[in-house]
Structure formats: structure tokens, C-alpha cells
Write a protein that holds these residues in place. Structure first.
Motif, PDB file in Angstrom:
ATOM      1  N   SER A  24       3.045   9.141   9.029  1.00  0.00           N
ATOM      2  CA  SER A  24       3.176   8.424  10.296  1.00  0.00           C
ATOM      3  C   SER A  24       4.264   9.045  11.156  1.00  0.00           C
ATOM      4  CB  SER A  24       3.475   6.952  10.023  1.00  0.00           C
ATOM      5  OG  SER A  24       3.622   6.247  11.237  1.00  0.00           O
ATOM      6  N   HIS A  75      -4.175  10.028  12.050  1.00  0.00           N
ATOM      7  CA  HIS A  75      -3.188   9.042  11.585  1.00  0.00           C
ATOM      8  C   HIS A  75      -3.817   7.657  11.505  1.00  0.00           C
ATOM      9  CE1 HIS A  75       0.277   6.185  12.404  1.00  0.00           C
ATOM     10  NE2 HIS A  75       0.599   6.752  11.236  1.00  0.00           N
ATOM     11  N   SER A  76      -4.623   7.331  12.521  1.00  0.00           N
ATOM     12  CA  SER A  76      -5.293   6.024  12.520  1.00  0.00           C
ATOM     13  C   SER A  76      -6.255   5.906  11.340  1.00  0.00           C
ATOM     14  CB  SER A  76      -6.059   5.839  13.837  1.00  0.00           C
ATOM     15  OG  SER A  76      -6.785   4.642  13.836  1.00  0.00           O
ATOM     16  N   VAL A 125       2.058   7.508   3.062  1.00  0.00           N
ATOM     17  CA  VAL A 125       1.520   7.080   4.356  1.00  0.00           C
ATOM     18  C   VAL A 125       2.640   6.951   5.377  1.00  0.00           C
ATOM     19  CG1 VAL A 125       0.372   5.186   5.575  1.00  0.00           C
ATOM     20  CG2 VAL A 125      -0.516   5.961   3.374  1.00  0.00           C
ATOM     21  N   SER A 126       3.768   6.487   4.968  1.00  0.00           N
ATOM     22  CA  SER A 126       4.916   6.343   5.887  1.00  0.00           C
ATOM     23  C   SER A 126       5.393   7.700   6.372  1.00  0.00           C
ATOM     24  CB  SER A 126       6.050   5.600   5.173  1.00  0.00           C
ATOM     25  OG  SER A 126       5.634   4.296   4.797  1.00  0.00           O
ATOM     26  N   GLU A 176      -4.174   5.240   8.306  1.00  0.00           N
ATOM     27  CA  GLU A 176      -3.662   3.857   8.308  1.00  0.00           C
ATOM     28  C   GLU A 176      -4.794   2.868   8.002  1.00  0.00           C
ATOM     29  OE1 GLU A 176      -0.751   2.578   8.566  1.00  0.00           O
ATOM     30  OE2 GLU A 176       0.461   4.336   9.056  1.00  0.00           O
ATOM     31  N   TRP A 232      -5.711   3.029   4.379  1.00  0.00           N
ATOM     32  CA  TRP A 232      -4.675   2.358   3.573  1.00  0.00           C
ATOM     33  C   TRP A 232      -4.801   0.841   3.699  1.00  0.00           C
ATOM     34  CZ3 TRP A 232      -1.821   2.340  -0.369  1.00  0.00           C
ATOM     35  CH2 TRP A 232      -0.697   1.540  -0.499  1.00  0.00           C
ATOM     36  N   SER A 233      -4.980   0.340   4.937  1.00  0.00           N
ATOM     37  CA  SER A 233      -5.129  -1.114   5.137  1.00  0.00           C
ATOM     38  C   SER A 233      -6.373  -1.635   4.429  1.00  0.00           C
ATOM     39  CB  SER A 233      -5.215  -1.426   6.634  1.00  0.00           C
ATOM     40  OG  SER A 233      -4.040  -1.031   7.292  1.00  0.00           O
TER      41      SER A 233
END
Length: 760
Positions: A523, A544-545, A519-520, A548, A551-552
Motif C-alpha cells: 500500500s 493495489h485495489s 499488504v500494508s 486490497e 485481502w478483504s
């Protein structure tokens, strides 16, 4: 006798003489009386005859002639009845004459008077013949007059009814209407013809009355003349009506033909006045063919117009033959003008259709190229960049083929431009429209080429973005796999199952570390794409959102799952402890269920109660511990506190039920003791009564005085004992009522023992 010869004979002769006179006088008297009676009868007959003659003469002197046929017939009938009555009285008159002659012959003392009365009555009767005949003639003349007046009135009514029909000015509004009127008039004429004989009869009747010098000839003459004039008027008007309807039929036939011509002209005018010049080349050619047929039809219709003109000339204004009606002349003039205008419009339409055909040819060719351009513009202007990398690469390959096809079709645009230029040079009426087609086509072609260049640049940028999207999707897919593993509400149904799930969750958390590293990396790539391709900045940012957020969400779901498993572990520990206590308490409750057996005595019940109380005391600490733990979890807002509280309520309910059961059993033990004491007292009293009953039933009354005295003394002591026992029995009765009230369940046993004591 001494006087027989003289005096007696004298007396006898005198008596005979007187007697003879008396007999003669009596005979004369009888004759006169009979004549008097005959006279009375004769006078009565004559008087009645005279009264009848008075009535007849009165009727014959009447001047009434009747007002109509019915009344005259009534008078004639009445007169005929009078004649019959006169004839029937002939015998009566003859009888009067005969009676008069008889009285003359017998020399009636009133013979002259009788003869005079009879002669007078006979003469009056004879004079009736003339007025009777005169009255008959007058009534017959009156009947003839009334018959004529009736016929004349009917004829006048008939003429009055038919005169409006003959005078009608209704000439009809169409051919069918006029033909119907002619049929009606023919029927009317036939009715008039058939009525002519009746009219002639009435007129002949009038002439006969005049020739017979009828008393009403002054009235009959003018009436007959008026009737003849009315009849002549009906005949004249009927003939005029016939000729007028014949002329009207000619006019309506002309108008019917003219309406057909108008309908034909209207139909053809609509055809040649149509603004439809064809929506295409084929349509224009088809319209030209139809116009050719239409023109031939218009030319051939000239003969019909000539026939219509002849019919117009044959029409007359009315039955007076004063010339062609104005309406007919105007109609014919209008039709001829419209026919001439129709020929002109047909010629003008042919010119416009030829121009339409050439214009549509240009438009069709231009439309084909425009459709080609529009189709290619859709491709060139497309914002589709593919949903994945494979699609983008396929779109780039398709665009290379698309560009080759554009270069091959550029010659079609040049050919259409040359065609439009030639039409304008030839003087086409739609010059502006032609120039619009060619100019628009060239502009659209230029726009297409520019859009193709923009499409090429867009696809190159999309290729890099879709590469990023693919990597992001793969990462999201891994996240989704882990998320699906966490999408379960199964926290285990027992303590061993929960502990197994906690161990599995620890393995999953270790696998999530590698996903976080990927994920990093994504980004950083998203930041680069936003700067390099602003057009795709939103898409890259959205992807990307999405990554993220996934993942969150996964991290949160993992933490929530970990917490849920921990709480479930606490719940299962609590439930295990609570279930152990519930099982033990339920066992205690069921093991003492025989406490309700009424056959057990108080001593046995006392032992069971002590054993039950001992069990409750041993579990009290565990119940308190379980309730304390549940309250603490609720206070800490544990996720499973509701289930724990529910189990606590179940445990508390059972504990309270057991406490109530202990109290109930203490009450039952007390009841058993009181009832057993009552039964012992009853049995003791019954035993004493049985003992005394044996003594009372003894037949030993003593053999001597001493023995009797001993028995008496013994009996006195027994009576004292019975008195004391009676008090005790009364006490037992009161105690029985008290026990039945306090312990309804034991009432049967109490009543049974009380009855035993009472019967003893």
C-alpha cells in the motif's frame, strides 16, 4: 193334246222367236258392255298419259338454270331422270296407238273418239323431243358458265390472297431477316410460276365461252379482262418485291458489317478511353504493352474501313436505284469520324501511361519507406509496457535494436526526396501529387523519431511499475491459495468431523497475520508510484485495489467459514439428540406391531397396551426438549435452522403417529373385550341348547301314568326354558348386528358364532 197341232205350235214358234231375239239382244248387250269397259280402260290410260305429259311439259318449260355448279348438276341430274322417264313412257304411247287401232278394227261404237284421243296424245309425246334437247343445251351452257365462274372466283381469291404478299413493304431489320424474306419470296415466286398454267386455263375457258357465243358473254368478257389485269399486277409487284429485297439485303449486309465495325470501335474506344493508367509500375508497363498492340490493331483496321466504304457506295436507296440511302451515308460518316478520333485518343493514352509509370515508381518507393515508417511507428507508438517485469525488460532490449535500425534507414528518405524534385523539374503533370508524397514522407519520418523518444521514457517507467505488480501478484497468489482452502461447502457430516474442521480453521487464521503485514507494505509503494509516474497511476491503483479487495474478501471468507463451522456444530449436536429419540420411538413402534394379531385375547392386548403407553411416557420429555431447541434456533435465525426444523417435523410426525397408534390400540382393546363377551354368551346359549336337545331326543315316554305325568311336567318346564332362551337368542342377534357395524374387522368371528347359536 187336243191343241197340239195348232195353238201349241204357234205358241212354241213365238217362244222360239222371242227367245232368239232375247239371245241376240243379250249378245249385243254383252258386246257393248265389253266395248264400254275397253273404252273406260283406254280413257284412263290416255288420261294418265296426258297428266304425265302435262308434268313433263311443265318441267321442260322451267327457266331455272342454277346458281352454282352444284345446283346446275342437280338440275342436269333431274333433267336426265326426266329424259329417262320420257323414254320409259314410249311403250305406253305405243300401247295407246295399238289399242286405238284394235278398237277401229272391231268397230267400237266410240272408235272415232278413241282415235282422236290417241292421235292427240301421240302428237304431244312426239313434240317433247325438241324441248328436251333445248333444255339439255341450256343446262350444259349453264354448267359451263358456272364452272367458269367458280374457277374465276377461285382465281380471284388466289390473287387477292397473294397480292398483299407481293405488295409487302417489309424489307427486314437484319441480314437474317432479309434472307428469310428472300426465301419466302422465292417460295412465293415459285408458287406464282406453278400457278401460271392454272391461270392460263381459266383465261382460255373464258375465251372459249366468248367464241361459242355463250348467252352470258357480256358478263364473261369483263370478268376475264379484270382477271388478266389482276394477274399482271401480281406479277409486276412480285418482280418489284424481288428487286427491293435484293437491295435491302445489300443494305442490311452493310449495316451488319457496320455493326461489327461499331462493336470493334466501341471496344477500342473503351480501351483507349480507360482511366486505368495502372495501379503500379508493373501494371503501367503492362498497359503500355497492351496499348502498343492496340495501336497496331487500330492501324491494321484501316483496310476494313475502306471495304466498308465501298459497300456503302454500292447500296441503293430502293429498287428504283435513286442513290445511296441517307441512313447508310450517315452511318458511314459516323464510323469514319469515330475511327479518326480513336487514333488521337490512342496517342494521348500513351503519354498518360508514361507519366503514370514514373509517378508509380515514386509512389512505390515512397510507399515502401512509408510502410517501414508505419511499421516502426507501430512499435514506437506502442503503449505495450508488458504484463510482467520480464516482459518489460525484454521490450527495453528490443527498443535498443529498434533505434539502431532507424538510424540505418534515414538515407532512403533522402533519396526519395531527391527523386521527386527531379520529376517536378522535368514538368510532370502531377506535380502536386509528387510534392504530397515527398512532403508527407519527411513529416512522417520526423513523427517517428519523436515517438521513439517517448517510447524510451515509457518503458523506463513501466519497469518500476511492473516490479510493484510482481510483488502484488505474489501476495495475491498467497491470498488465492488461502482462499481456495476456504472455497468449500464441506462442513462435516458428523459432530467429530465438524470439530476437526474447526481446529484446522484456527491454524489458517494464524497464517493470515503475515499476509496482512505484506499488504500494508504494498500500500505504501502504490502511493509512491502514483506520485512519481502519473501515467501509470491508474494501473498501480488498480493493482493495489485488487490486492486490497482480495485481502478483504479473504478476511470475510475466513469469518464466514468460521461462522458456518460453528453453526454446523450446533446442527450436528441437535441432530444427534433428535436421531437418538427417533431411533427409540421407531423401536417402540416396531416392537408393538403384533398388537394387530386378531388371535390375541383382550387380556394379552391389555398388557401390550400398558407396556406401549409406558414407553411413550418415558420419551415424551426428550421429544419436548428436542422441539424446544429447534424452535429456539429458528427464533435466533440460525443458519441451519431449516435442517433442524425439518428434523423437528420428522420427530413430531412420528410422535403424533405413535399417539394416534395408542388411541387406535385402545379402541382395538375395547373391541376385543366386546367381541369376547358376545362369544362367551353365544357359547353359554349353545351349551344349554345342546343339553336340552339331549332331553328332547329321549325315547322315554313313561311306563305308566305317573311316569308320563312326571315327563309332561318336566316338558312344560323345558318349554318355559326354551321360551326364555328364545328371547336371549334374539338379543344375541341384535348384539351381533351392532358388533358387525361397530367393528367390521371382527364381523367374521361375530357372524360365525351367531350362526352357531341360530343353528343350535
Amino acid at each position: 193334246h187336243y191343241a197340239a197341232q195348232t195353238e201349241i205350235r204357234v205358241y212354241m214358234e213365238e217362244v222360239k222367236s222371242v227367245w232368239g231375239k232375247l239371245k241376240e239382244a243379250s249378245s249385243n248387250k254383252g258386246k257393248l258392255l265389253k266395248q264400254a269397259v275397253d273404252l273406260l280402260k283406254f280413257n284412263k290410260s290416255v288420261a294418265e298419259l296426258n297428266r304425265w305429259l302435262d308434268d313433263v311439259e311443265l318441267h321442260l318449260s322451267s327457266k331455272e338454270l342454277g346458281k352454282d355448279v352444284t345446283s346446275v348438276k342437280a338440275l342436269q341430274t333431274k333433267h336426265q331422270a326426266l329424259r329417262s322417264d320420257i323414254e320409259s313412257h314410249q311403250a305406253e304411247v305405243t300401247g295407246v296407238d295399238s289399242s286405238s287401232e284394235n278398237q277401229q278394227q272391231i268397230q267400237h261404237y266410240a272408235a272415232e273418239a278413241i282415235a282422236a284421243d290417241a292421235s292427240k296424245a301421240t302428237e304431244r309425246y312426239a313434240r317433247l323431243a325438241e324441248p328436251v334437247a333445248s333444255r339439255s343445251k341450256v343446262l350444259e351452257d349453264s354448267m359451263q358458265l358456272q364452272l367458269y365462274l367458280r374457277d374465276s372466283l377461285e382465281e380471284n381469291h388466289w390473287i387477292a390472297e397473294r397480292l398483299p404478299i407481293a405488295s409487302s413493304t417489309n424489307r427486314g431489320s437484319d441480314v437474317l431477316g432479309v434472307e428469310a424474306l428472300i426465301k419466302k419470296h422465292q417460295a412465293f415466286q415459285a408458287e406464282v410460276d406453278s400457278h401460271t398454267s392454272r391461270h392460263d386455263e381459266v383465261c382460255a375457258f373464258a375465251r372459249r365461252l366468248l367464241e361459242a357465243d355463250h348467252y352470258a358473254k357480256e358478263d364473261v368478257g369483263p370478268d376475264g379482262t379484270k382477271l388478266a389485269e389482276s394477274w399482271s399486277s401480281v406479277l409486276a409487284k412480285a418482280d418489284y418485291r424481288r428487286r427491293d429485297l435484293d437491295e435491302s439485303l445489300k443494305e442490311q449486309q452493310y449495316f451488319a458489317d457496320s455493326r461489327e465495325a461499331e462493336s470493334w470501335l466501341k471496344e477500342k474506344e473503351l480501351a483507349v478511353a480507360s482511366t486505368d493508367f495502372g495501379s503500379g509500375v508493373d501494371a503501367a508497363e503492362e498497359l503500355l504493352k497492351k496499348l502498343k498492340l492496340l495501336s497496331e490493331n487500330i492501324d491494321s483496321y484501316k483496310s476494313q474501313m475502306d471495304k466498308l466504304s465501298e459497300k456503302c457506295k454500292n447500296c441503293q436507296t430502293s429498287a428504283d436505284n435513286t442513290g445511296v440511302p441517307e441512313a447508310v451515308a450517315k452511318k458511314q460518316h459516323s464510323l469514319e469520324e469515330r475511327y479518326a478520333a480513336l487514333l488521337v485518343k490512342a496517342s494521348e493514352r500513351q503519354v498518360k501511361l508514361e507519366e503514370s509509370k514514373s509517378l508509380h515508381k515514386l509512389k512505390d518507393d515512397g510507399a515502401e519507406v512509408e510502410a517501414y515508417i508505419a511499421d516502426k511507428c507501430t512499435v514506437a507508438s506502442s503503449t505495450e509496457v508488458g504484463g510482467d517485469l520480464d516482459r518489460v525488460e525484454q521490450l527495453q532490449k528490443n527498443f535498443t535494436d529498434f533505434k539502431t535500425d532507424l538510424l540505418a534507414n534515414e538515407s532512403r528518405v533522402n533519396a526519395i526526396d531527391a527523386m521527386g524534385t527531379k520529376m517536378v523539374d522535368d514538368g510532370h503533370s502531377q506535380r502536386s501529387e509528387i510534392e504530397g508524397v515527398t512532403t508527407g514522407l519527411k513529416e512522417n519520418w520526423q513523427s517517428l523519431m519523436e515517438a521513439a523518444d517517448r517510447r524510451k521514457a515509457l518503458l523506463e517507467a513501466a519497469n518500476q511499475v511492473q516490479t510493484f505488480n510482481r510483488d502484488s501478484d505474489e501476495t495475491c497468489s498467497r491470498i488465492a491459495d488461502f482462499s481456495s482452502q476456504l472455497d468449500t461447502d464441506d462442513c462435516g457430516g458428523s459432530l467429530p468431523a465438524v470439530q476437526s474442521l474447526i481446529r484446522n480453521h484456527g491454524v489458517l487464521e494464524r497464517n493470515l497475520v503475515a499476509v496482512g503485514d505484506k499488504v500494508s507494505v504494498l500500500s505504501a509503494e502504490a502511493t509512491r508510484l502514483n506520485g512519481a509516474f502519473p501515467a501509470f497511476a491508474d494501473e498501480a491503483a488498480a493493482k493495489h485495489s485488487e490486492t486490497e479487495q482480495s485481502w478483504s474478501a479473504l478476511q470475510k471468507k475466513a469469518n464466514d467459514r468460521k461462522l458456518a463451522l460453528s453453526d454446523e456444530n450446533d446442527l450436528q449436536v441437535y441432530l444427534n439428540n433428535a436421531r437418538a429419540v427417533l431411533i427409540a420411538l421407531n423401536a417402540s413402534e416396531s416392537s408393538s406391531s403384533d398388537f394387530d394379531d386378531h388371535l390375541l385375547n383382550a387380556e394379552v392386548l391389555q398388557g401390550k397396551l400398558e407396556e406401549f403407553q409406558k414407553d411413550l411416557s418415558s420419551y415424551e420429555a426428550q421429544v419436548q426438549a428436542s422441539n424446544t431447541a429447534s424452535s429456539q434456533y429458528a427464533k435466533d435465525k440460525h443458519l441451519k435452522s431449516a435442517a433442524m426444523t425439518e428434523k423437528e417435523k420428522e420427530l413430531t410426525s412420528l410422535w403424533e403417529r405413535l399417539q394416534a397408534l395408542r388411541t387406535e390400540r385402545e379402541e382395538k382393546l375395547k373391541t376385543a373385550k366386546d367381541v369376547e363377551q358376545f362369544i362367551r354368551d353365544v357359547k353359554e346359549a349353545v351349551g344349554w341348547m345342546n343339553e336340552k336337545s339331549t332331553i328332547l331326543s329321549s325315547e322315554d315316554y313313561g311306563d305308566n301314568v305317573a311316569a308320563v305325568q312326571v315327563l309332561l311336567k318336566s316338558h312344560e318346564g323345558l318349554e318355559q326354558d326354551l321360551s326364555a332362551l328364545q328371547d336371549k337368542v334374539n338379543q344375541l342377534g341384535g348384539r351381533s348386528a351392532e358388533l358387525q357395524t361397530l367393528y367390521p374387522d371382527s364381523a367374521a368371528r361375530v357372524v360365525e358364532n351367531e350362526s352357531e347359536a341360530s343353528s343350535g
